[in-house]
Every structure is written in C-alpha cells, then in structure tokens.
Design a protein around this motif. Sequence first.
Motif, PDB file in Angstrom:
ATOM      1  N   GLU A  31      40.657  81.658 -51.066  1.00 53.28           N
ATOM      2  CA  GLU A  31      40.658  80.445 -51.886  1.00 53.28           C
ATOM      3  C   GLU A  31      40.788  79.193 -51.022  1.00 53.28           C
ATOM      4  N   THR A  32      41.649  79.261 -50.024  1.00 50.44           N
ATOM      5  CA  THR A  32      41.811  78.107 -49.128  1.00 50.44           C
ATOM      6  C   THR A  32      40.537  77.870 -48.328  1.00 50.44           C
ATOM      7  N   ALA A  33      39.896  78.947 -47.887  1.00 49.88           N
ATOM      8  CA  ALA A  33      38.640  78.815 -47.143  1.00 49.88           C
ATOM      9  C   ALA A  33      37.577  78.129 -47.997  1.00 49.88           C
ATOM     10  N   VAL A  34      37.500  78.505 -49.268  1.00 53.59           N
ATOM     11  CA  VAL A  34      36.534  77.885 -50.170  1.00 53.59           C
ATOM     12  C   VAL A  34      36.838  76.397 -50.342  1.00 53.59           C
ATOM     13  N   LEU A  83      39.842  71.509 -36.523  1.00 52.71           N
ATOM     14  CA  LEU A  83      40.745  72.599 -36.160  1.00 52.71           C
ATOM     15  C   LEU A  83      41.836  72.777 -37.211  1.00 52.71           C
ATOM     16  N   LEU A  84      42.344  71.674 -37.761  1.00 50.77           N
ATOM     17  CA  LEU A  84      43.384  71.761 -38.784  1.00 50.77           C
ATOM     18  C   LEU A  84      42.887  72.491 -40.025  1.00 50.77           C
ATOM     19  N   GLY A  85      41.611  72.313 -40.352  1.00 55.92           N
ATOM     20  CA  GLY A  85      41.045  73.040 -41.494  1.00 55.92           C
ATOM     21  C   GLY A  85      41.118  74.538 -41.283  1.00 55.92           C
ATOM     22  N   GLY A  86      40.778  74.987 -40.068  1.00 58.33           N
ATOM     23  CA  GLY A  86      40.881  76.409 -39.765  1.00 58.33           C
ATOM     24  C   GLY A  86      42.308  76.892 -39.794  1.00 58.33           C
ATOM     25  N   ALA A  87      43.241  76.065 -39.312  1.00 60.35           N
ATOM     26  CA  ALA A  87      44.654  76.442 -39.314  1.00 60.35           C
ATOM     27  C   ALA A  87      45.179  76.590 -40.739  1.00 60.35           C
ATOM     28  N   ARG A  88      44.764  75.705 -41.639  1.00 62.83           N
ATOM     29  CA  ARG A  88      45.173  75.801 -43.043  1.00 62.83           C
ATOM     30  C   ARG A  88      44.770  77.142 -43.645  1.00 62.83           C
ATOM     31  N   ILE A  89      43.557  77.580 -43.313  1.00 59.34           N
ATOM     32  CA  ILE A  89      43.067  78.852 -43.841  1.00 59.34           C
ATOM     33  C   ILE A  89      43.915  80.005 -43.293  1.00 59.34           C
ATOM     34  N   ALA A  90      44.166  79.965 -41.997  1.00 60.99           N
ATOM     35  CA  ALA A  90      44.930  81.051 -41.361  1.00 60.99           C
ATOM     36  C   ALA A  90      46.343  81.154 -41.923  1.00 60.99           C
ATOM     37  N   ALA A  94      47.333  80.466 -44.952  1.00 59.73           N
ATOM     38  CA  ALA A  94      47.387  80.636 -46.412  1.00 59.73           C
ATOM     39  C   ALA A  94      48.104  81.909 -46.830  1.00 59.73           C
ATOM     40  N   ASP A  95      48.161  82.920 -45.964  1.00 61.63           N
ATOM     41  CA  ASP A  95      48.839  84.173 -46.322  1.00 61.63           C
ATOM     42  C   ASP A  95      50.072  84.429 -45.465  1.00 61.63           C
ATOM     43  N   GLY A  96      50.556  83.396 -44.772  1.00 61.96           N
ATOM     44  CA  GLY A  96      51.742  83.565 -43.956  1.00 61.96           C
ATOM     45  C   GLY A  96      51.525  83.067 -42.536  1.00 61.96           C
ATOM     46  N   ALA A 151      51.097  73.726 -34.936  1.00 68.44           N
ATOM     47  CA  ALA A 151      52.452  73.507 -35.466  1.00 68.44           C
ATOM     48  C   ALA A 151      52.419  72.486 -36.606  1.00 68.44           C
ATOM     49  N   GLN A 152      51.598  71.457 -36.451  1.00 73.24           N
ATOM     50  CA  GLN A 152      51.483  70.428 -37.488  1.00 73.24           C
ATOM     51  C   GLN A 152      50.972  71.022 -38.783  1.00 73.24           C
ATOM     52  N   ALA A 153      50.044  71.977 -38.706  1.00 72.31           N
ATOM     53  CA  ALA A 153      49.483  72.585 -39.913  1.00 72.31           C
ATOM     54  C   ALA A 153      50.538  73.367 -40.684  1.00 72.31           C
TER      55      ALA A 153
END
Length: 218
Positions: A114-117, A172-179, A181-183, A212-214
Amino acid sequence: MGPSRDRRARKACGVRTRWHTVDDGEFFCPDCGGDRNYRRRTGRRRLVVLGLPVLPRGAEDPVVECTACRGHFAPGALDHPTTAGLAAMLSEAVHTVALVVLAAGGAEARSVRETAVEVVHAAGFPECTEDQLTAHVGALGSGREVLAELELHDKLAPLASQLAVAGRESLLLGGARIALADGPYTGREREVLAAAGRLLELGAEDVDRLLAQARTPS
C-alpha cells in the motif's frame, strides 16, 4: 569617406555564414530557461564582396539554435532532458525504487504494498495498482534482486546529474518509507537503499541520515 559610407562598405564586404538545418525538435533552452523548439544547424563561411560570395572560408562548428531566442548552443545542449522528459525519468525512477524495495522481501506485507502504491501514485503513475507492482516483481523470477538492481542502475544513474540534492534525497526517502511500512529495515532493504543512494551520488553519511530521518514521524 563619411561614417555612413563606411557602414555600407562593411555591409558589402565581409565573411558571412550560410546555415543549413540538419534536423529539429524540442530541447531545454539554457537562455530561455524552459522547453523550446530547436534547429540543429551546420554552416559554411564565405567571403562576400558587394553582396556576392567569392571565396570559401571553411566550416562553422555545428550549433543548436533556439527558434524562440535565436541563441546558439553547442550540440551538447541536446543532452539535457526537456522538462517533460525529466518528469518522466523521475516518475520511472520512483517506480523502480519501489520495485527494488519490494523485491528485497517486503512484497508479502500489505502495508508495504500500500505504501509503495502511494509513493508511485505521487510520482505520476496514478493508474498503478498493488497487483501490477507485485506482478512486476514476480515477473523478475528467481534472479529478481539482481535484475531489480540492474533496472535501478539504468533509471537512477542518468538522474544523478539532473536533480538537485533535495530531489535526490526525496527519491531515496520514498524508498525508505516503503521499506519501513512493515517494521524496521531488514539487512537486504538497507543494502538496496544504500545502492540507490550511491547511484544518486549521495554520500554514505547522507544515506544514513536519510534512513534515520525516514524513521522519525513527520
């Protein structure tokens, strides 16, 4: 001989360039600061006497001419993407980062999908669905991590010289948000995000700071 006569003499005699248009298209004009039409042109110099060409004086260097401001630029100006082209490159890069993170092992968690979408929609792919993302990851097969990183290189490396630091960090922050999303990040997720940071020409310390910021709620 008076001033007006001198000017007429200079106009009647001198070296003139005859330009020939080779092709045309759209480019980002450095002087206009936006997308404009261009003509790629070659030229030959000739000595003109009394309005008549008499002797060749060699070739001019090829130029790219903006049809709006008439500025002349080196052919390398065409290497810079248009505004529309850069937006498309950025959207594809965000999509690829999302796929790489999913391929690193997060595709099983619905929160990650869902976060990736959400991230991909915000980047300009509003029609993208969870099923499409997971299908794309599945289509990479058993070597999906390697293939995903190859695709990452193809999409991110050309962007490094085109985006400001803030734009590269946002990607890069967008990718970190996705990673996240499940912990917490897994080892593999950290590896692929670090690889993305290197391709975006972000230093290792900056990558660590962004990861770390993400984790910090906004």
